[in-house]
Enzyme design. Structure first.
Site, PDB file in Angstrom:
ATOM      1  N   ASP A 297       0.880  -1.176   0.000  1.00  0.00           N
ATOM      2  CA  ASP A 297       0.000   0.000   0.000  1.00  0.00           C
ATOM      3  C   ASP A 297       0.913   1.220   0.000  1.00  0.00           C
ATOM      4  OD1 ASP A 297      -2.240   1.814   0.513  1.00  0.00           O
ATOM      5  OD2 ASP A 297      -3.334   0.060   1.197  1.00  0.00           O
ATOM      6  N   HIS A 331       1.397   1.856  -3.254  1.00  0.00           N
ATOM      7  CA  HIS A 331       0.410   2.706  -3.926  1.00  0.00           C
ATOM      8  C   HIS A 331       0.936   4.121  -4.119  1.00  0.00           C
ATOM      9  CE1 HIS A 331      -3.242   0.007  -2.683  1.00  0.00           C
ATOM     10  NE2 HIS A 331      -2.415  -0.575  -3.528  1.00  0.00           N
TER      11      HIS A 331
END
Length: 488
Positions: A297, A331
């Site tokens: 993430d 991300h």
């Protein structure tokens, strides 16, 4: 040999404490006022974990040994808990004031895959006040604590995390489906237990629809914790360690002051759901330097609480320096939000590289958050192979990565103007310069709110090669000086 080694270690610690502050340079000549940040002062005494009956083979739990060692040091005023080479299987470990947890080369602390060892506690998760399982390694209200050395801290995250089929190989997916007790909750979405499935099916923003204690316990596996939880601590040092494989977020300092993160490696599998490497939340006076992040993430993320809970806390994340760091898969490389309801200000980011992240520089929020993000200074970023945006400001964040949104055909911006209230997020006064990005999907995205445009962004000396050009919507006072975008 052990006495010689430990004596040398104590002498080295004493020398470091007496030397000039090596971190002073990071707070000099900043574009905002920030006090000098120093490493915590830990007493020189030390104990060995192995002296408290701990098993170095990973065959039996060392939970009691860790607790006894911490208590023994605390009774004497603090010191260094030295973890020798070996695999130390354990339940939750709680640090106290004036304690250094020091992992020698070859030491692995492995947190046990057994939800019964992690009691439910009141805490904050993703910016909301809720209940979660106790974190594998935590401290609350402690002063002068550190986690140092050359070893590995592993959260056994595969026991806790859900998995999306699209993120793993076919062979990996088959192995998951074959695990006893696990559930394919919906096509292509695996969860580790029936309790997890039950918790997620009624959850709102990862908070389950549980009222009684029995209902909370029934969904316990869903309440996976962050691996390292430091709450309201002062004078903190994380140095040299490999932190990996967390149940949820990896490192989560919350409402801490005077914190140094130096020369660490923080890593999670690329498929790890909510597997942020570092989330610095509502902290003050922090240095994140010379470290590497490789996550499922966001990489380096700045937060300050979500929506009403975050505004009620009202503690911004402020006075932060990020320098000399690398972010691999994730991300976002450097990220602000989306939980920024308490505000974010006075942040300096420089001399960093992002390689293969979904987004390079990522600013995200949504209506309902509130909060002000301002006085962010970014200078000297090198990026390559950024799959989506080199730089994005997105005020319509919906809980998905940019890559996932684009795979679904993009998003339709909410263009109807709304009244400005305390729930309206504000992003302003951000300076970004000396950025090179080689190959991105999109150059830049400015996607503000009609009632509160992104305001006062200065872009200087940007060199970006991308498939698609920059887009600007609901943004004002955007100044550009020597901004070069080459489409390929």
């Amino acid at each position: 040999m052990r006495k010689i080694t430990t004596t040398l270690f104590v002498l080295m610690v004493a020398m470091c404490l007496s030397a000039a502050n090596p971190y002073k340079k990071y707070t000099e000549k900043l574009p905002f006022a920030m006090p000098e940040v120093k490493a915590p002062q830990i007493p020189s005494r030390q104990v060995l974990l192995s002296d408290f009956g701990a098993d170095a083979t990973g065959s039996s739990l060392c939970t009691d040994a860790f607790a006894k060692a911490v208590d023994a040091l605390t009774a004497k005023g603090g010191g260094h808990l030295v973890v020798p080479r070996g695999v130390w299987l354990t339940g939750p470990v709680v640090l106290k004031s004036n304690i250094d947890l020091h992992l020698e080369k070859g030491a692995v602390i492995l947190f046990a895959a057994d939800e019964s060892l992690y009691p439910l506690i009141n805490t904050s998760f993703e910016g909301l006040d809720t209940r979660r399982c106790q974190s594998p390694l935590s401290a609350r209200g402690a002063t002068n604590i550190s986690i140092t050395g050359e070893g590995v801290i592993d959260g056994n995250g595969q026991y806790w995390r859900p998995v999306k089929k699209q993120k793993v190989t076919e062979d990996h997916w088959k192995r998951l489906l074959a695990q006893p007790g696990s559930v394919e909750m919906k096509k292509g979405y695996w969860v580790p237990s029936e309790g997890y499935a039950k918790g997620e099916s009624g959850a709102n923003m990862n908070v389950p629809n549980a009222k009684t204690e029995e209902e909370w316990q029934a969904v316990k596996r869903f309440l996976r914790p962050v691996m390292i939880s430091l709450v309201e601590c002062k004078n903190v040092l994380l140095q040299g360690i490999i932190f990996q494989n967390s149940p949820a977020w990896n490192l989560h300092p919350l409402m801490c002051e005077n914190i140094i993160i130096d020369q660490v490696l923080v890593r999670n599998p690329a498929y790890a759901q909510n597997g942020d490497a570092l989330d610095l939340e509502s902290c003050k006076n922090a240095l994140i330097v010379n470290s590497r992040f490789d996550a499922g993430d966001d990489g380096i993320c700045i937060k300050s609480g979500k929506d009403k809970d975050g505004r009620r806390r009202g503690i911004p994340c402020e006075n932060v320096v990020v320098d000399g760091c690398t972010v691999f898969a994730g991300h976002g490389g450097f990220v602000v939000g989306s939980e920024m309801s308490g505000g974010v200000k006075n942040i300096k980011v420089g001399n960093c590289q992002f390689v293969g992240t979904d987004v390079g520089l990522r600013f995200k929020s949504t209506r309902g958050r509130g909060g002000i993000v301002e006085n962010i200074f970014i200078d000297g970023i090198s990026m390559s192979d950024i799959s989506t945006y080199a730089l994005t400001f997105n005020m319509y964040y919906g809980g998905k990565s940019v890559a996932e949104v684009l795979e679904e055909g993009g998003q339709t911006a909410q263009v109807a103007s709304m009244p400005v209230t305390e729930e309206t997020p504000i992003f302003r006064n951000i300076d970004i310069r000396n950025v090179v990005c080689h190959h991105a999907g999109f150059a830049m995205e400015f996607n503000g709110l009609p009632e509160m445009p992104i305001d006062g962004i200065h872009l200087q000396n940007l060199y970006i090669t991308a498939k698609h050009d920059a887009t600007f919507q609901y943004s004002k006072n955007i100044t550009k000086e020597n901004v070069n975008i080459t489409l390929y």
